[in-house]
Design a protein around this motif. Structure first.
Motif, mmCIF file in Angstrom:
data_model
loop_
_atom_site.group_PDB
_atom_site.id
_atom_site.type_symbol
_atom_site.label_atom_id
_atom_site.label_comp_id
_atom_site.label_asym_id
_atom_site.label_seq_id
_atom_site.Cartn_x
_atom_site.Cartn_y
_atom_site.Cartn_z
ATOM 1 N N ASP A 51 -16.403 23.720 6.873
ATOM 2 C CA ASP A 51 -15.471 22.605 6.698
ATOM 3 C C ASP A 51 -14.308 22.981 5.791
ATOM 4 O OD1 ASP A 51 -16.948 20.923 8.328
ATOM 5 O OD2 ASP A 51 -18.220 20.239 6.669
ATOM 6 N N LYS A 52 -14.625 23.647 4.675
ATOM 7 C CA LYS A 52 -13.587 24.020 3.710
ATOM 8 C C LYS A 52 -13.678 25.513 3.415
ATOM 9 C CE LYS A 52 -13.165 19.594 1.257
ATOM 10 N NZ LYS A 52 -13.209 18.936 -0.079
ATOM 11 N N THR A 53 -12.536 26.173 3.504
ATOM 12 C CA THR A 53 -12.466 27.614 3.241
ATOM 13 C C THR A 53 -11.425 27.881 2.167
ATOM 14 O OG1 THR A 53 -13.081 28.145 5.524
ATOM 15 C CG2 THR A 53 -12.007 29.883 4.255
ATOM 16 N N ALA A 54 -11.770 28.728 1.203
ATOM 17 C CA ALA A 54 -10.826 29.161 0.166
ATOM 18 C C ALA A 54 -10.551 30.646 0.342
ATOM 19 C CB ALA A 54 -11.376 28.885 -1.222
ATOM 20 N N ILE A 55 -9.274 31.000 0.390
ATOM 21 C CA ILE A 55 -8.874 32.412 0.417
ATOM 22 C C ILE A 55 -8.180 32.713 -0.900
ATOM 23 C CG2 ILE A 55 -7.428 34.145 1.548
ATOM 24 C CD1 ILE A 55 -7.844 32.674 4.161
ATOM 25 N N VAL B 101 -15.629 31.563 1.286
ATOM 26 C CA VAL B 101 -14.613 32.213 0.449
ATOM 27 C C VAL B 101 -14.271 33.578 1.025
ATOM 28 C CG1 VAL B 101 -14.108 33.211 -1.820
ATOM 29 C CG2 VAL B 101 -15.297 31.023 -1.666
ATOM 30 N N VAL B 102 -12.975 33.855 1.094
ATOM 31 C CA VAL B 102 -12.483 35.183 1.447
ATOM 32 C C VAL B 102 -11.820 35.772 0.212
ATOM 33 C CG1 VAL B 102 -10.950 36.529 2.921
ATOM 34 C CG2 VAL B 102 -12.102 34.508 3.846
ATOM 35 N N GLY B 103 -12.331 36.900 -0.254
ATOM 36 C CA GLY B 103 -11.746 37.580 -1.404
ATOM 37 C C GLY B 103 -10.695 38.579 -0.953
ATOM 38 N N ALA B 104 -9.423 38.172 -1.046
ATOM 39 C CA ALA B 104 -8.298 39.049 -0.698
ATOM 40 C C ALA B 104 -7.421 39.228 -1.931
ATOM 41 C CB ALA B 104 -7.496 38.458 0.454
#
Length: 559
Positions: free
Chosen positions: A108-112, A273-276
């Motif tokens: 539902d919710k994604t943080a990059i 979470v995507v760690g970029a």
């Protein structure tokens, strides 16, 4: 008396017969058959290796020339050819079935974390897959629009090159046309060295395989505009929002944020979470600190044994300068200038020097910088203004990142994954950094398609990309060794590959059809074949020289 023996002068025919008999007798004692076999064996081995290596000696030059653009080979009517490499602009993945996407897990919710090129490109990829609410966080300010006049002077950011490895995923995401509008195509480079002070041009790109040069922040701006204009209902970007920590709970993932100064802290709860967030990734630090259920996550960092720092400078070239080339100047004092063209016609320059070089580090006047250019970079002395010199002198040196890679696992559970510099940090040479980051996103996209669940997809990503991350760093390190070690790990292999008509490591690093681990394996095999040929030639010639010396000695003593 008549009974006394007489001394007779031998006739010429008698002498010739005697000498021939001596020569034949001596030759019979030499292993000439062995020498002939050595030569034959050498010749056969060379031909066999040539066949395995995929080239024939005579057409090497023609083969290489045929890959150049017509206007650069000097031929008005080039023969039609099919490029040996894939035309990246035509490589498009099949769109995934929307019904299949709807049946898969979608957070539902994604943080990059990180709004650099990798972070925004990842947001576009996920939005294209139908992920509904994606928020990108970054501690920096928003960059100017890609078409803004802020880029006209060339002062902002430094240039990076997008090669075919990075162009492929960008094409699949549909963002390449926007990037092409504000980038510059290059086909090779011109180098000045102490050995070649007049400069030499190297055309290194095959037809249709030009790299695209663009300022790093301008590339991020292009991707940001694509994200907001095409996927504005799904993607939101929060600037001046710094990620301080990440925690995992039974309810999901908590991202702890603040302003760039560390004030106004707040926590955002998300499902993925995507760690970029680059070399000093806070997401990776949290993953290393808190052991994941699937096993330990490690970061392996190498000591920098070839340390350089750098300052940026803007160069305005004259009209007769080619803007489809990169420019490089190397001096005897380990001062290096790299100058890459921009869309507006400037050269975005970087001067690299040792941290111990006080002349550059402590130069604080335009006169000192002007004197430096007259001595080290005379070909560009008329291309810089006094204002440019003052600006350069006022800048503090910046450090290059250390080589490091993330080992064992690139994800945690079914809710966190790392990409880009967070899993493979290299020095920004030869385009390995940003292009590998874009390739990470392409691989992640494929893993999300292949996996039945998020957990399975992320496991696939680690399986397919962890060894690649290590290989990327190993290849880049081999380009960066100082002194004699650098010659044998970088220069000498290029010489060998050119001699044998083979692609170099640099060529393979740009080819999206070959993985980095495959490139390492291929070059090890190439090197083994090449050294076998050279060793056989050496020993064969040695035997011939020895046999030839023996034969010469026999002939001299016989006559």
């Amino acid at each position: 008396s008549s009974s006394a023996p007489r001394l007779l002068s031998p006739s010429s025919s008698t002498t010739s017969q005697i000498c021939k008999g001596q020569v034949l007798s001596s030759l019979a004692s030499l292993p000439l058959i062995s020498s002939a076999m050595v030569l034959l064996r050498t010749f056969v081995l060379v031909l066999c290796v040539a066949q395995v290596q995929g080239f024939v000696f005579s057409p090497i030059v023609a083969k290489k020339a045929s890959g150049l653009r017509p206007e650069l080979r000097g031929s008005a009517t080039p023969k039609p050819r099919v490029p040996r490499k894939v035309q990246v602009s035509m490589v498009l993945s099949e769109p995934e079935d929307p019904q299949l996407l709807s049946r898969k897990e979608v957070p539902d919710k994604t943080a990059i974390i990180g709004s650099g090129p990798a972070g925004i490109a990842a947001a576009i990829m996920l939005a294209k897959r139908g992920w509904p609410e994606i928020t990108v966080y970054d501690r920096l300010d928003r960059p100017p629009k890609s078409t803004s006049s802020a880029w006209d002077s060339g002062e902002r950011s430094y240039n990076i090159g997008i090669n075919p490895r990075g162009l492929k995923p960008l094409t699949e995401m549909g963002v390449l046309p926007r990037i092409t509008e504000v980038s510059r195509d290059v086909v090779g480079r011109k180098d000045w060295t102490p050995e070649t002070p007049e400069g030499r041009v190297f055309v290194t790109r095959l037809e249709g395989q030009e790299s695209k040069l663009i300022q790093r922040d301008r590339l991020a701006a292009c991707l940001l505009e694509e994200a907001e204009e095409t996927y504005g209902g799904q993607i939101k970007v929060m600037f001046n929002s710094q990620c301080n920590d990440v925690a995992w709970t039974d309810e999901g993932v908590e991202v702890k944020l603040s302003d760039p100064e560390g004030n106004n802290e707040y926590t955002q709860k998300v499902d993925f979470v995507v760690g970029a967030d680059g070399v000093k990734s806070r997401v990776r630090e949290a993953m290393v600190r808190e052991n994941a259920p699937q096993g330990t996550i490690e970061t392996r960092e190498y000591e920098d044994r070839n340390m350089f720092v750098y300052k940026t400078i803007v160069i305005k070239p004259p009209k007769d300068f080619r803007l489809d080339l990169n420019y490089s100047v190397r001096t005897k004092d380990d001062i290096i200038l790299q100058a890459l063209p921009t869309k507006e016609g400037y050269l975005a320059g970087i001067i690299l020097f040792r941290p111990t070089n006080k002349r550059i580090a402590e130069a604080n006047t335009a006169e000192e910088i002007r004197a430096l250019f007259k001595e080290c970079f005379p070909m560009f002395n008329d291309c810089i203004t006094d204002h440019t010199c003052e600006s350069f002198a006022s800048k503090s040196p910046s450090r290059l990142p250390r080589f490091q890679y993330c080992a064992n696992h690139l994800h945690r559970d079914d809710n966190t994954v790392l990409i880009g510099d967070a899993i493979h940090a290299v020095k920004p040479f030869f385009g390995l950094g940003v292009n590998s980051a874009f390739e990470d996103i392409g691989v992640l996209q494929q893993c999300l398609t292949d996996g039945e669940t998020l957990a399975e997809s992320l496991n696939l990503f680690t399986t397919r990309r962890a060894k690649e991350a290590q290989a990327i760093v190993e290849i880049s390190r081999s380009f960066d060794r100082p002194g004699v070690a650098g010659f044998f790990s970088f220069v000498f292999p290029i010489i060998l590959d050119r001699m044998f008509g083979k692609e170099t490591f640099l060529d393979l690093a740009k080819d999206p059809s070959i993985s980095f681990t495959e490139a390492i394996t291929r070059k090890r095999l190439d090197r083994g074949f090449q050294m076998a040929v050279l060793a056989t030639l050496f020993w064969g010639l040695k035997d011939v020289v020895i046999e030839g010396s023996s034969l010469s000695s026999v002939l001299m003593h016989s006559f």
